[in-house]
Design a protein around this motif. Structure first.
Motif, short mmCIF file in Angstrom:
data_model
loop_
_atom_site.label_atom_id
_atom_site.label_comp_id
_atom_site.label_asym_id
_atom_site.label_seq_id
_atom_site.Cartn_x
_atom_site.Cartn_y
_atom_site.Cartn_z
N GLU A 161 -30.71 2.69 17.98
CA GLU A 161 -29.63 3.52 18.51
C GLU A 161 -28.28 2.82 18.40
O GLU A 161 -27.24 3.46 18.23
N LEU A 162 -28.29 1.49 18.49
CA LEU A 162 -27.06 0.73 18.38
C LEU A 162 -26.63 0.55 16.93
O LEU A 162 -25.57 -0.05 16.66
N GLY A 163 -27.42 1.05 16.00
CA GLY A 163 -27.05 0.98 14.59
C GLY A 163 -27.61 -0.20 13.84
O GLY A 163 -27.29 -0.41 12.66
N HIS A 164 -28.47 -1.00 14.50
CA HIS A 164 -29.06 -2.16 13.84
C HIS A 164 -30.39 -1.78 13.20
O HIS A 164 -30.98 -0.74 13.52
N ARG A 165 -30.90 -2.65 12.32
CA ARG A 165 -32.16 -2.39 11.62
C ARG A 165 -33.22 -3.38 12.09
O ARG A 165 -32.99 -4.59 12.08
N VAL A 166 -34.35 -2.87 12.53
CA VAL A 166 -35.46 -3.72 12.95
C VAL A 166 -36.26 -4.12 11.71
O VAL A 166 -36.80 -3.27 11.01
N VAL A 167 -36.30 -5.43 11.43
CA VAL A 167 -37.02 -5.91 10.25
C VAL A 167 -38.50 -6.08 10.53
O VAL A 167 -39.30 -6.22 9.60
N GLY A 168 -38.89 -6.09 11.80
CA GLY A 168 -40.29 -6.21 12.14
C GLY A 168 -40.49 -6.48 13.61
O GLY A 168 -39.57 -6.89 14.32
N THR A 169 -41.70 -6.22 14.08
CA THR A 169 -42.09 -6.56 15.45
C THR A 169 -43.30 -7.46 15.38
O THR A 169 -44.24 -7.22 14.61
N ALA A 170 -43.29 -8.52 16.17
CA ALA A 170 -44.37 -9.51 16.15
C ALA A 170 -44.95 -9.66 17.54
O ALA A 170 -44.22 -9.68 18.54
N ALA A 171 -46.28 -9.76 17.60
CA ALA A 171 -46.96 -9.94 18.88
C ALA A 171 -47.43 -11.38 19.08
O ALA A 171 -47.91 -11.73 20.16
N THR A 172 -47.31 -12.22 18.03
CA THR A 172 -47.75 -13.61 18.11
C THR A 172 -46.74 -14.52 17.42
O THR A 172 -45.90 -14.07 16.65
N HIS A 173 -46.87 -15.79 17.69
CA HIS A 173 -46.05 -16.83 17.06
C HIS A 173 -46.16 -16.74 15.53
O HIS A 173 -45.16 -16.73 14.82
N ALA A 174 -47.39 -16.66 15.03
CA ALA A 174 -47.61 -16.65 13.58
C ALA A 174 -46.98 -15.42 12.93
O ALA A 174 -46.36 -15.51 11.86
N GLN A 175 -47.13 -14.26 13.57
CA GLN A 175 -46.53 -13.04 13.03
C GLN A 175 -45.01 -13.15 12.97
O GLN A 175 -44.39 -12.71 12.00
N ALA A 176 -44.41 -13.74 14.01
CA ALA A 176 -42.96 -13.88 14.05
C ALA A 176 -42.46 -14.72 12.88
O ALA A 176 -41.49 -14.37 12.20
N LEU A 177 -43.13 -15.84 12.62
CA LEU A 177 -42.72 -16.71 11.51
C LEU A 177 -42.91 -16.01 10.17
O LEU A 177 -42.06 -16.12 9.28
N ASP A 178 -44.00 -15.28 10.03
CA ASP A 178 -44.27 -14.59 8.77
C ASP A 178 -43.19 -13.54 8.47
O ASP A 178 -42.67 -13.47 7.36
N ILE A 179 -42.84 -12.76 9.50
CA ILE A 179 -41.82 -11.73 9.31
C ILE A 179 -40.46 -12.37 9.01
O ILE A 179 -39.74 -11.93 8.10
N PHE A 180 -40.13 -13.42 9.74
CA PHE A 180 -38.80 -14.04 9.58
C PHE A 180 -38.67 -14.69 8.21
O PHE A 180 -37.59 -14.67 7.62
N GLU A 181 -39.73 -15.28 7.72
CA GLU A 181 -39.68 -15.91 6.40
C GLU A 181 -39.43 -14.87 5.31
O GLU A 181 -38.72 -15.12 4.34
N ARG A 182 -40.03 -13.68 5.48
CA ARG A 182 -39.86 -12.62 4.49
C ARG A 182 -38.54 -11.87 4.65
O ARG A 182 -37.93 -11.46 3.67
#
Length: 263
Positions: A161-182
């Protein structure tokens, strides 16, 4: 309850407010320290603080407004510290104060008016101005680290709604790193206790190895981060949260454009 007990209860939250307002722990703590010194020297102020949380924030606001607090070691604060101070010098921050006080600190309209020494109607106008500024912020990519699906969906909707783009949602440490690297994000919203028992704090520490990015912690356990024993997050929202609180934190994080929450 004694004045010292009252201050001890409110101090972590005043420090949180000061960090959000100034953009850094170093600067925020300098203003908080000056506020406590003023209270020690003024019996009337101490009595006011003993009866009113708003009085403590009001004293802080008066000291903040002077802008004359010495901050020893500022040069050692690094580029982020210098950038925050440069940015603050260019704007009148009253509208941001009104937004932070009514959302993050959850003061009433009337208490916010007393803290800022304005009318309740002025508070309404200041908050409206701050919201307009949020809506005009430059868009960025956002990573959400949150293991509760409903909260994750709520945050994703708010960010969009604020006009930003969600690049991913992570439920674990590993998922967060994987999404951020990509897909490196320009802003991170992070819980601290994740689905598999991993830590959002550790995930953020690893993400910051890729570069400096603003981070907002959104947690039901703020006491785990408001200890005063280590560098604390500049932007911290307590669950359950109001959407306006998250909006205010996002505005502050993007205003400064940088965050080193864990030092």
């Amino acid at each position: 309850m004694s004045v010292s007990d009252q201050i001890a209860i409110q101090l972590p939250y005043l420090r949180r407010y000061a960090r959000a307002l100034t953009g850094s722990q170093h600067s925020g703590d300098a203003y908080v320290r000056a506020t406590l010194e003023a209270a020690l020297a003024d019996k009337v102020l101490r009595e006011d603080i003993a009866h009113s949380r708003a009085a403590l924030y009001g004293a802080f606001t008066r000291i903040w407004a002077t802008g004359h607090v010495e901050e020893p070691g500022l040069a050692e604060g690094g580029q982020h510290e210098q950038a925050a101070q440069t940015r603050l010098a260019t704007i009148a921050p009253t509208h941001r104060q009104a937004l932070l006080l009514t959302t993050v600190e959850e003061f009433s309209r009337e208490d916010t008016a007393r803290i800022l020494a304005v009318s309740p109607e002025d508070v309404d106008a200041l908050v409206a101005q701050a919201i307009l500024e949020i809506e005009s912020e430059s868009t960025t990519d956002v990573l959400i680290i949150e293991d509760e699906p409903l909260i994750s969906m709520q945050l994703e909707g708010l960010v969009s709604e604020l006009g930003h783009r969600v690049v991913g949602t992570a439920a674990t440490h590993a998922q967060a790193l994987d999404i951020f690297e990509r897909s490196p994000a320009g802003l991170v919203l992070a819980d601290i206790q994740l689905a598999d028992g991993s830590s959002g704090i550790e995930a953020v520490e690893d993400l910051l190895k890729f570069g400096d990015v603003p981070v907002i912690f959104i947690t039901a356990y703020p006491e785990r981060l408001l200890t005063g024993e280590r560098p604390e997050p500049t932007y911290l929202v307590t669950k359950p949260f109001q959407e306006a609180t998250v909006r205010a934190a996002i505005s502050q994080a993007l205003f400064f454009g940088s965050s080193k929450p864990l030092g």
